[in-house]
Design a protein around this motif. Structure first.
Motif, PDB file in Angstrom:
ATOM      1  N   ASN A 146     -43.679 136.003  57.112  1.00 31.63           N
ATOM      2  CA  ASN A 146     -43.142 137.073  57.969  1.00 31.63           C
ATOM      3  C   ASN A 146     -44.303 137.793  58.644  1.00 31.63           C
ATOM      4  O   ASN A 146     -44.709 138.881  58.239  1.00 31.63           O
ATOM      5  N   THR A 147     -44.838 137.159  59.686  1.00 29.53           N
ATOM      6  CA  THR A 147     -46.044 137.702  60.334  1.00 29.53           C
ATOM      7  C   THR A 147     -45.754 138.830  61.321  1.00 29.53           C
ATOM      8  O   THR A 147     -46.681 139.446  61.842  1.00 29.53           O
ATOM      9  N   SER A 148     -44.483 139.102  61.565  1.00 30.07           N
ATOM     10  CA  SER A 148     -44.125 140.099  62.585  1.00 30.07           C
ATOM     11  C   SER A 148     -44.376 141.534  62.140  1.00 30.07           C
ATOM     12  O   SER A 148     -44.586 142.417  62.965  1.00 30.07           O
ATOM     13  N   GLY A 149     -44.347 141.780  60.839  1.00 36.27           N
ATOM     14  CA  GLY A 149     -44.512 143.164  60.379  1.00 36.27           C
ATOM     15  C   GLY A 149     -44.916 143.239  58.922  1.00 36.27           C
ATOM     16  O   GLY A 149     -44.981 142.220  58.226  1.00 36.27           O
ATOM     17  N   PRO A 150     -45.160 144.458  58.429  1.00 33.32           N
ATOM     18  CA  PRO A 150     -45.593 144.632  57.037  1.00 33.32           C
ATOM     19  C   PRO A 150     -44.427 144.541  56.051  1.00 33.32           C
ATOM     20  O   PRO A 150     -43.262 144.547  56.449  1.00 33.32           O
ATOM     21  N   ILE A 151     -44.756 144.468  54.769  1.00 28.21           N
ATOM     22  CA  ILE A 151     -43.745 144.503  53.706  1.00 28.21           C
ATOM     23  C   ILE A 151     -43.450 145.963  53.385  1.00 28.21           C
ATOM     24  O   ILE A 151     -44.368 146.787  53.276  1.00 28.21           O
ATOM     25  N   GLU A 152     -42.164 146.279  53.244  1.00 29.45           N
ATOM     26  CA  GLU A 152     -41.761 147.639  52.894  1.00 29.45           C
ATOM     27  C   GLU A 152     -41.696 147.779  51.373  1.00 29.45           C
ATOM     28  O   GLU A 152     -41.042 146.977  50.704  1.00 29.45           O
ATOM     29  N   VAL A 153     -42.381 148.774  50.821  1.00 28.95           N
ATOM     30  CA  VAL A 153     -42.297 149.071  49.385  1.00 28.95           C
ATOM     31  C   VAL A 153     -42.042 150.562  49.215  1.00 28.95           C
ATOM     32  O   VAL A 153     -42.234 151.346  50.145  1.00 28.95           O
ATOM     33  N   ASN A 154     -41.569 150.949  48.035  1.00 26.65           N
ATOM     34  CA  ASN A 154     -41.309 152.360  47.752  1.00 26.65           C
ATOM     35  C   ASN A 154     -42.396 152.890  46.840  1.00 26.65           C
ATOM     36  O   ASN A 154     -42.703 152.289  45.806  1.00 26.65           O
ATOM     37  N   SER A 155     -42.996 154.008  47.215  1.00 28.21           N
ATOM     38  CA  SER A 155     -44.110 154.567  46.448  1.00 28.21           C
ATOM     39  C   SER A 155     -43.726 155.865  45.741  1.00 28.21           C
ATOM     40  O   SER A 155     -44.527 156.776  45.596  1.00 28.21           O
ATOM     41  N   GLY A 156     -42.454 155.965  45.329  1.00 32.12           N
ATOM     42  CA  GLY A 156     -42.004 157.168  44.624  1.00 32.12           C
ATOM     43  C   GLY A 156     -42.754 157.374  43.323  1.00 32.12           C
ATOM     44  O   GLY A 156     -43.013 156.438  42.583  1.00 32.12           O
ATOM     45  N   GLY A 157     -43.106 158.631  43.036  1.00 33.03           N
ATOM     46  CA  GLY A 157     -43.814 158.942  41.801  1.00 33.03           C
ATOM     47  C   GLY A 157     -45.247 158.459  41.785  1.00 33.03           C
ATOM     48  O   GLY A 157     -45.840 158.253  40.722  1.00 33.03           O
ATOM     49  N   LEU A 158     -45.811 158.268  42.976  1.00 31.10           N
ATOM     50  CA  LEU A 158     -47.147 157.678  43.095  1.00 31.10           C
ATOM     51  C   LEU A 158     -48.237 158.540  42.461  1.00 31.10           C
ATOM     52  O   LEU A 158     -49.096 158.043  41.741  1.00 31.10           O
ATOM     53  N   THR A 159     -48.171 159.831  42.698  1.00 28.19           N
ATOM     54  CA  THR A 159     -49.212 160.733  42.185  1.00 28.19           C
ATOM     55  C   THR A 159     -49.265 160.706  40.671  1.00 28.19           C
ATOM     56  O   THR A 159     -50.341 160.570  40.072  1.00 28.19           O
ATOM     57  N   TYR A 160     -48.094 160.807  40.032  1.00 31.76           N
ATOM     58  CA  TYR A 160     -48.061 160.803  38.563  1.00 31.76           C
ATOM     59  C   TYR A 160     -48.552 159.471  38.009  1.00 31.76           C
ATOM     60  O   TYR A 160     -49.287 159.427  37.026  1.00 31.76           O
ATOM     61  N   THR A 161     -48.147 158.360  38.662  1.00 29.71           N
ATOM     62  CA  THR A 161     -48.592 157.026  38.221  1.00 29.71           C
ATOM     63  C   THR A 161     -50.107 156.912  38.278  1.00 29.71           C
ATOM     64  O   THR A 161     -50.739 156.436  37.335  1.00 29.71           O
TER      65      THR A 161
END
Length: 462
Positions: free
Chosen positions: A388-403
């Motif tokens: 899928n070279t057209s765009g980036p992969i979507e991920v969720n970064s919820g709770g990133l600071t605590y992690t």
């Protein structure tokens, strides 16, 4: 994994349906699940002890790897095969964040939980070297920072995933020149780090290795880490070391896996595990036996595949059992599922720690986490660069600071705990790591439930 509605999908949605209905499980069917869980634990220990670790021994001997380098590379990659499979599933099959959440979620258990198991279940005290632990902790900190920086904007681009692979390549390069780097650092810092030098001298005295028995001095002793020595016997030579160094020919082949043990309890366990033993015997070449000795890479790869398959079934059973008992998703993800995906790492580390190879156990613990973090880059790079070279992969970064805070703190705490404990793995270190793990887990559960941070996790459909 999380979707765009902000809720978290049930963990069981990632697995097939169980073979009992919810009501049948509550009426007693859950006992079958617990029996399967115990049997899967037994299966993992048999694969590790009879096939995975012996193949690792031969790989280490052929490449001249030290205990810690072998633990941080081949052992870490093999025992972390389930996480790599999970990362690929998350990117290509479920299209969710299962890979990110599983790997980040189990990282604290990998560091503190497995260290606690090694200390509490090991019957002997294992000495540790300063450099391998420092090297792996530094690499882990860099890999955590890289992954968290990449997913902070909820998008993964091809060059970001490629940089993860580049970081892992640099880590492998450092391991290739491990002895020379270690010698240089010892020359520079041994005057001001006498405790480290003393610990390594004691370690070298306790574990003399092949080819270095005549030499003395901390630098020569440290260089003697070129033998992995998982199965050293009373004469300081394993059968494998003898054959590799041309000192003796192996007169007797390794006993068959079908040899009945002498002790009563071991005999009962052997009878119960006979189906697993037979299945593994038919599918994996036993490289401990003379006929299959040159097939050690095949043994390594097939045993890693078996470890992944067994771990999948184990986590599947744990997930259904947890749901039947009414354990909240957040609690289950941070405890049962985190421990379940790391069973191979736990079993492999405890087995080598019980044989006195502390450096190998600790390097596997931290090295597995480095591999877990950076192996996320493999499916990400394949998808963004080729599929899928057209765009980036979507991920969720919820709770990133605590992690981020919990992961960095766990690295600092494990390094300080080992240093204050005199650079050895014993029951005292195990107890300290267990307490730290319980504290981190409780804080994580409180955060997931919204008691800390006011951001409760909501399961879809509830």
């Amino acid at each position: 994994s999380e979707n765009r509605t902000g809720c978290v999908l049930s963990a069981s949605s990632e697995f097939p349906e169980g073979f009992f209905t919810p009501q049948e499980r509550k009426d007693g069917g859950i006992v079958i699940y617990f029996l399967i869980i115990l049997y899967m634990f037994l299966a993992v220990s048999i694969v590790c002890d009879d096939y995975f670790l012996p193949s690792l021994e031969i790989i280490s001997e052929c490449l001249g790897l030290s205990q810690d380098v072998a633990g941080a590379t081949f052992m870490a990659a093999g025992s972390s095969a389930p996480e790599l499979v999970t990362a690929f599933l998350g990117v290509f099959v479920t299209k969710g964040d299962i890979g990110v959440s599983t790997i980040l979620g189990s990282a604290v258990y990998n560091l503190l939980g497995i260290s606690a198991a090694c200390g509490l279940f090991s019957s002997m005290v294992s000495r540790l070297s300063c450099w391998p632990l420092f090297r792996d902790c530094l690499a882990y900190t860099i890999s955590v920072a890289a992954v968290l920086a990449m997913i902070s904007d909820n998008r993964i681009y091809w060059y970001e995933s490629a940089s993860l692979l580049l970081i892992y390549g640099c880590y492998i390069l450092v391991l290739c020149f491990d002895i020379k780097i270690n010698q240089y650092l010892m020359k520079k810092f041994s005057p001001c780090c006498t405790c480290f030098t003393k610990a390594m001298e004691e370690n070298a005295e306790q574990q003399p290795l092949v080819g270095w028995r005549e030499e003395s001095g901390p630098l020569i002793c440290q260089q003697s880490r070129t033998d992995s020595g998982i199965f050293q016997d009373e004469l300081d030579y394993s059968q494998l070391s003898k054959s590799m160094h041309g000192l003796d020919e192996i007169s007797e082949d390794h006993p068959s896996v079908f040899t009945v043990p002498e002790a009563d309890m071991k005999r009962i366990l052997w009878v119960l595990s006979l189906p697993i033993i037979t299945l593994l015997y038919l599918t994996i070449p036993d490289c401990r036996r003379q006929f299959w000795r040159n097939w050690f890479m095949v043994t390594f790869l097939i045993s890693a595949a078996w470890i992944s398959a067994i771990t999948y079934v184990l986590v599947w059973m744990i997930t259904i059992a947890g749901e039947t008992l009414g354990i909240p998703e957040s609690v289950m993800g941070l405890t049962l599922l985190a421990a379940g995906t790391s069973v191979p790492d736990t079993v492999a580390s405890v087995l080598v720690a019980r044989k006195g190879n502390g450096d190998m156990a600790m390097s596997n613990i931290v090295g597995s986490n480095v591999f877990d973090m950076l192996c996320l880059g493999i499916p990400w790079f394949i998808k963004t660069a080729f599929i899928n070279t057209s765009g980036p992969i979507e991920v969720n970064s919820g709770g990133l600071t605590y992690t981020a805070i919990s992961l960095i703190c766990s690295v600092v705490f494990i390094f300080l705990a080992v240093h204050l404990n005199g650079w050895k793995i014993d029951k005292k270190l195990g107890a300290i790591c267990l307490v730290l793990y319980l504290v981190f887990t409780i804080l994580s559960i409180l955060y997931e439930l919204g008691i800390i941070g006011n951001n409760p996790t909501r399961v879809c459909g509830n």
